[in-house]
Design a protein around this motif. Sequence first.
Motif, PDB file in Angstrom:
ATOM      1  N   ARG A 106      51.795  -9.959  15.104  1.00  0.00           N
ATOM      2  CA  ARG A 106      50.806  -9.371  14.205  1.00  0.00           C
ATOM      3  C   ARG A 106      49.972  -8.366  14.992  1.00  0.00           C
ATOM      4  NH1 ARG A 106      45.684 -11.388  14.812  1.00  0.00           N
ATOM      5  NH2 ARG A 106      45.459 -13.186  16.213  1.00  0.00           N
ATOM      6  N   ARG A 165      39.749   3.102  16.867  1.00  0.00           N
ATOM      7  CA  ARG A 165      39.996   1.721  16.491  1.00  0.00           C
ATOM      8  C   ARG A 165      39.322   1.428  15.158  1.00  0.00           C
ATOM      9  NH1 ARG A 165      40.908  -3.077  20.683  1.00  0.00           N
ATOM     10  NH2 ARG A 165      41.326  -4.758  19.213  1.00  0.00           N
ATOM     11  N   THR A 220      47.018  -6.805  16.770  1.00  0.00           N
ATOM     12  CA  THR A 220      45.768  -7.225  17.405  1.00  0.00           C
ATOM     13  C   THR A 220      44.830  -6.041  17.627  1.00  0.00           C
ATOM     14  OG1 THR A 220      46.825  -7.021  19.575  1.00  0.00           O
ATOM     15  CG2 THR A 220      46.834  -9.203  18.536  1.00  0.00           C
ATOM     16  N   ALA A 221      45.337  -4.838  17.436  1.00  0.00           N
ATOM     17  CA  ALA A 221      44.517  -3.623  17.485  1.00  0.00           C
ATOM     18  C   ALA A 221      45.055  -2.671  16.430  1.00  0.00           C
ATOM     19  CB  ALA A 221      44.566  -2.976  18.864  1.00  0.00           C
ATOM     20  N   GLU A 279      47.627  -6.776  31.200  1.00  0.00           N
ATOM     21  CA  GLU A 279      46.322  -7.142  30.656  1.00  0.00           C
ATOM     22  C   GLU A 279      45.259  -6.126  31.044  1.00  0.00           C
ATOM     23  OE1 GLU A 279      45.684 -11.123  32.113  1.00  0.00           O
ATOM     24  OE2 GLU A 279      46.590 -11.987  30.301  1.00  0.00           O
ATOM     25  N   SER A 325      55.479  -6.373  22.563  1.00  0.00           N
ATOM     26  CA  SER A 325      54.432  -5.585  21.908  1.00  0.00           C
ATOM     27  C   SER A 325      55.016  -4.280  21.378  1.00  0.00           C
ATOM     28  CB  SER A 325      53.301  -5.281  22.893  1.00  0.00           C
ATOM     29  OG  SER A 325      52.715  -6.473  23.359  1.00  0.00           O
ATOM     30  N   GLY A 333      50.681  -4.782  18.399  1.00  0.00           N
ATOM     31  CA  GLY A 333      50.666  -6.219  18.621  1.00  0.00           C
ATOM     32  C   GLY A 333      52.071  -6.737  18.841  1.00  0.00           C
ATOM     33  N   GLU A 334      52.217  -8.055  18.724  1.00  0.00           N
ATOM     34  CA  GLU A 334      53.528  -8.690  18.888  1.00  0.00           C
ATOM     35  C   GLU A 334      54.024  -9.167  17.522  1.00  0.00           C
ATOM     36  OE1 GLU A 334      52.937 -11.556  22.027  1.00  0.00           O
ATOM     37  OE2 GLU A 334      51.988 -10.038  23.296  1.00  0.00           O
TER      38      GLU A 334
END
Length: 256
Positions: free
Chosen positions: A232, A248, A234-235, A151, A188, A229-230
């Motif tokens: 979907r 980004r 997320t970045a 994290e 991920s 992401g996993e």
Amino acid sequence: MGRLLSGAKLRELDPGLPSCYQRAGIELARVRTWPGLKAMQLKLVLHSQEVACDWLPLEVTAFADGRRALHSSGTMGETPREGWRDILYNFELPEGVDVVRLDLGSPTGPLESWRIDLERREVRRVGYALAGRVEVASARISTASGCARLERGAVERLWIEQEPRKRLHARAAFATRKDTKEPCAHQSHFALLDSRDTSSSTARLDSDRTVTFTLPLPDGRNRLRVGLGETRATAILRVDLQAATAEREALAAVTP
């Protein structure tokens, strides 16, 4: 060789380089070999109007095929002249080595790489860094004993390797890690978006809280959208291979 690099671009990749690089050029001028002496020399030219512009932060390493490092026999910066300065990097060249890879780097990491065919006198770029830093909230990575949840991190180093197939290496560092014995439900990964190519990345734990993702890239495209992401993304990163940048997507949407 005749390869001229923008000092301003190198500072974009590594802001820790001297400020004088903002107005400088770095030229990979020439490679010479002396087979009888088993020696090779790279001449790099620092083009700068500032006599005191420091060349020491620039590092060059050499490898034979198979990533066998060639021993450095010394580096020398010649006396500055008006507007330029020669820097000579010397290496031992074992018998039978016909192809050499040269990596130019700074104290924080590699900047650009070339493959030199000494027999054919051919030079081509085989790798380069991308400018950009992307924050990542979390990542799950499979381990031998279960699953690691990382994290508060960021992708701090992005690299394009062009041989034998083009691929993106993204190194992410995290502040915390928590391990469980249960396998990761989903790991991920990076994946190409808006592409028929369904390849996804591999992930390798380099240290306790550092991960390198490796994603194959298609040929013939200079602008890519890459999701992390996993199940979907997320970045989402917008990667421009010509400009050697990554950012980004949320930032790209509001930047002219």
